[in-house]
Design a protein around this motif. Structure first.
Motif, PDB file in Angstrom:
ATOM      1  N   GLN A   1       0.825  -1.206   0.000  1.00 17.53           N
ATOM      2  CA  GLN A   1       0.000   0.000   0.000  1.00 17.53           C
ATOM      3  C   GLN A   1       0.860   1.257   0.000  1.00 17.53           C
ATOM      4  O   GLN A   1       0.631   2.188  -0.789  1.00 17.53           O
ATOM      5  CB  GLN A   1      -0.927   0.008   1.213  1.00 17.53           C
ATOM      6  CG  GLN A   1      -1.906   1.186   1.225  1.00 17.53           C
ATOM      7  CD  GLN A   1      -2.614   1.326   2.554  1.00 17.53           C
ATOM      8  OE1 GLN A   1      -1.979   1.267   3.612  1.00 17.53           O
ATOM      9  NE2 GLN A   1      -3.925   1.489   2.509  1.00 17.53           N
ATOM     10  N   ASN A   2       1.858   1.286   0.866  1.00 20.27           N
ATOM     11  CA  ASN A   2       2.732   2.457   0.928  1.00 20.27           C
ATOM     12  C   ASN A   2       3.488   2.665  -0.379  1.00 20.27           C
ATOM     13  O   ASN A   2       3.665   3.796  -0.844  1.00 20.27           O
ATOM     14  CB  ASN A   2       3.725   2.317   2.087  1.00 20.27           C
ATOM     15  CG  ASN A   2       3.080   2.618   3.423  1.00 20.27           C
ATOM     16  OD1 ASN A   2       2.044   3.272   3.500  1.00 20.27           O
ATOM     17  ND2 ASN A   2       3.695   2.131   4.484  1.00 20.27           N
TER      18      ASN A   2
ATOM     19  N   VAL B   1       1.117   4.220  -2.878  1.00 26.01           N
ATOM     20  CA  VAL B   1       0.919   5.652  -2.612  1.00 26.01           C
ATOM     21  C   VAL B   1       2.149   6.436  -3.048  1.00 26.01           C
ATOM     22  O   VAL B   1       2.044   7.507  -3.673  1.00 26.01           O
ATOM     23  CB  VAL B   1       0.642   5.895  -1.111  1.00 26.01           C
ATOM     24  CG1 VAL B   1       0.565   7.396  -0.813  1.00 26.01           C
ATOM     25  CG2 VAL B   1      -0.661   5.229  -0.693  1.00 26.01           C
TER      26      VAL B   1
ATOM     27  N   ILE C   1      -6.044   9.356  -3.699  1.00 26.60           N
ATOM     28  CA  ILE C   1      -5.404   8.187  -3.093  1.00 26.60           C
ATOM     29  C   ILE C   1      -5.154   8.416  -1.606  1.00 26.60           C
ATOM     30  O   ILE C   1      -5.415   7.538  -0.770  1.00 26.60           O
ATOM     31  CB  ILE C   1      -4.082   7.866  -3.816  1.00 26.60           C
ATOM     32  CG1 ILE C   1      -4.351   7.484  -5.272  1.00 26.60           C
ATOM     33  CG2 ILE C   1      -3.330   6.751  -3.097  1.00 26.60           C
ATOM     34  CD1 ILE C   1      -5.270   6.302  -5.450  1.00 26.60           C
TER      35      ILE C   1
ATOM     36  N   CYS D   1      -6.982   6.171   1.461  1.00 28.62           N
ATOM     37  CA  CYS D   1      -6.187   5.450   2.462  1.00 28.62           C
ATOM     38  C   CYS D   1      -6.495   5.940   3.868  1.00 28.62           C
ATOM     39  O   CYS D   1      -6.633   5.143   4.803  1.00 28.62           O
ATOM     40  CB  CYS D   1      -4.703   5.603   2.158  1.00 28.62           C
ATOM     41  SG  CYS D   1      -4.150   4.754   0.668  1.00 28.62           S
ATOM     42  N   THR D   2      -6.609   7.250   4.028  1.00 29.87           N
ATOM     43  CA  THR D   2      -6.872   7.820   5.350  1.00 29.87           C
ATOM     44  C   THR D   2      -8.247   7.431   5.867  1.00 29.87           C
ATOM     45  O   THR D   2      -8.394   7.018   7.031  1.00 29.87           O
ATOM     46  CB  THR D   2      -6.750   9.357   5.292  1.00 29.87           C
ATOM     47  OG1 THR D   2      -5.426   9.713   4.876  1.00 29.87           O
ATOM     48  CG2 THR D   2      -7.026   9.975   6.649  1.00 29.87           C
TER      49      THR D   2
ATOM     50  N   SER E   1     -10.090   4.889   4.923  1.00 28.04           N
ATOM     51  CA  SER E   1     -10.131   3.441   5.149  1.00 28.04           C
ATOM     52  C   SER E   1      -9.522   3.101   6.499  1.00 28.04           C
ATOM     53  O   SER E   1     -10.079   2.295   7.265  1.00 28.04           O
ATOM     54  CB  SER E   1      -9.376   2.715   4.031  1.00 28.04           C
ATOM     55  OG  SER E   1     -10.017   2.879   2.783  1.00 28.04           O
ATOM     56  N   ASP E   2      -8.396   3.699   6.799  1.00 23.63           N
ATOM     57  CA  ASP E   2      -7.759   3.462   8.093  1.00 23.63           C
ATOM     58  C   ASP E   2      -8.645   3.933   9.239  1.00 23.63           C
ATOM     59  O   ASP E   2      -8.757   3.264  10.270  1.00 23.63           O
ATOM     60  CB  ASP E   2      -6.403   4.187   8.153  1.00 23.63           C
ATOM     61  CG  ASP E   2      -5.241   3.230   7.964  1.00 23.63           C
ATOM     62  OD1 ASP E   2      -5.466   2.152   7.398  1.00 23.63           O
ATOM     63  OD2 ASP E   2      -4.121   3.559   8.377  1.00 23.63           O
TER      64      ASP E   2
ATOM     65  N   CYS F   1      -6.021   0.955  -5.217  1.00 24.11           N
ATOM     66  CA  CYS F   1      -5.807   1.426  -3.849  1.00 24.11           C
ATOM     67  C   CYS F   1      -6.731   0.707  -2.871  1.00 24.11           C
ATOM     68  O   CYS F   1      -6.307   0.276  -1.796  1.00 24.11           O
ATOM     69  CB  CYS F   1      -6.033   2.937  -3.794  1.00 24.11           C
ATOM     70  SG  CYS F   1      -5.723   3.661  -2.175  1.00 24.11           S
TER      71      CYS F   1
ATOM     72  N   THR G   1      -5.683  -1.994   0.118  1.00 24.82           N
ATOM     73  CA  THR G   1      -6.048  -1.659   1.492  1.00 24.82           C
ATOM     74  C   THR G   1      -6.921  -2.737   2.127  1.00 24.82           C
ATOM     75  O   THR G   1      -6.616  -3.248   3.204  1.00 24.82           O
ATOM     76  CB  THR G   1      -6.790  -0.314   1.535  1.00 24.82           C
ATOM     77  OG1 THR G   1      -5.953   0.706   0.997  1.00 24.82           O
ATOM     78  CG2 THR G   1      -7.165   0.053   2.971  1.00 24.82           C
TER      79      THR G   1
ATOM     80  N   SER H   1      -2.371   8.281  10.709  1.00 28.03           N
ATOM     81  CA  SER H   1      -2.674   7.782   9.372  1.00 28.03           C
ATOM     82  C   SER H   1      -2.751   8.927   8.365  1.00 28.03           C
ATOM     83  O   SER H   1      -2.165   8.858   7.284  1.00 28.03           O
ATOM     84  CB  SER H   1      -3.995   7.006   9.393  1.00 28.03           C
ATOM     85  OG  SER H   1      -4.344   6.570   8.096  1.00 28.03           O
TER      86      SER H   1
ATOM     87  N   PHE I   1      -0.089   9.310   5.203  1.00 27.80           N
ATOM     88  CA  PHE I   1      -0.522   9.156   3.815  1.00 27.80           C
ATOM     89  C   PHE I   1      -0.420  10.458   3.023  1.00 27.80           C
ATOM     90  O   PHE I   1       0.004  10.460   1.865  1.00 27.80           O
ATOM     91  CB  PHE I   1      -1.941   8.604   3.750  1.00 27.80           C
ATOM     92  CG  PHE I   1      -2.017   7.133   4.027  1.00 27.80           C
ATOM     93  CD1 PHE I   1      -1.274   6.232   3.281  1.00 27.80           C
ATOM     94  CD2 PHE I   1      -2.818   6.641   5.046  1.00 27.80           C
ATOM     95  CE1 PHE I   1      -1.318   4.861   3.540  1.00 27.80           C
ATOM     96  CE2 PHE I   1      -2.879   5.286   5.308  1.00 27.80           C
ATOM     97  CZ  PHE I   1      -2.135   4.395   4.556  1.00 27.80           C
TER      98      PHE I   1
END
Length: 214
Positions: free
Chosen positions: A22-23, A26, A39, A43-44, A46-47, A128, A132, A168, A172
């Motif tokens: 994932q990282n 990104v 993106i 990610c943010t 989702s976390d 993405c 995740t 997070s 990201f």
């Protein structure tokens, strides 16, 4: 509350900074400057959702069965020590799989200049989401581990969760928008080894604190 929030921030950063698919995705999008905001937001959010699920679900289970708190604390400490061992192993013997990051999808032009083929938004977003939500480690780290550690903070567990969410978002957005700079800084095996060594030290410290909170 502030202590819990800072603990969540520290653990969140320690878990999320670990090198992973994932990282790298990104970072790749940031290097290419493609759909960076979308993106980072995906990610943010989702976390954040995973953290809420972990804190609420695990917290309720432990509230109903308080005798599990000690077990969860030691399991969390053991997991952190295992995580730190893997980070130390990467620091000592890097695999090379994630050491050098380049903008993907480029091909040399006739004059020798790289020409990038821009990726559409939909495939980038789907990739993405897949990286995740189809990653089993995200459930172990974010839902179980963070949720379990948060439960040990009692009334401060939501402050802990907020700290983890801030971690997070910071990571990201920094990774996505600072990717070109980070790509240069992390372009050598030595840089990744130092990063993994720092992660290992933080994990060990957190494991000790979790096992012996007094």
């Amino acid at each position: 509350m502030l202590t819990s929030a800072l603990a969540g921030l520290g653990l969140g950063l320690s878990l999320i900074v670990a090198i992973g698919a994932q990282n790298l995705f990104v970072l790749r999008q940031g290097l290419r400057r493609e759909h960076v905001l979308a993106i980072a937001v995906i990610c943010t959010l989702s976390d954040a959702l995973l953290i809420v699920l972990g804190v609420s679900g695990i917290g309720l289970a432990l509230h109903a069965l308080p005798q599990l708190v000690t077990l969860v604390r030691w399991m969390g400490a053991a997991f952190l020590l295992g995580y730190s061992a893997m980070a130390l192993r990467r620091a000592v013997r890097p695999t090379g799989a994630a050491l050098r990051v380049r903008a993907a999808g480029t091909s040399p032009a006739p004059g020798g200049t790289a020409v990038a083929t821009r990726t559409a938004l939909a495939p980038a977003v789907l990739t993405c989401l897949a990286l995740t939500w189809l990653n089993p480690h995200v459930y172990l780290d974010t839902v179980f581990l963070l949720g379990s550690v948060a439960s040990t903070h009692g009334a401060g567990r939501w402050a802990f969760a907020l700290g983890a969410m801030v971690a997070s978002a910071l990571w990201f957005f920094s990774l996505a928008f600072g990717a070109r700079l980070l790509g240069r800084l992390l372009a050598t095996p030595r840089a990744w080894r130092v990063l993994d060594a720092v992660i290992a030290v933080i994990m060990i410290a957190l494991a000790v604190h979790l096992a012996f909170p007094g």
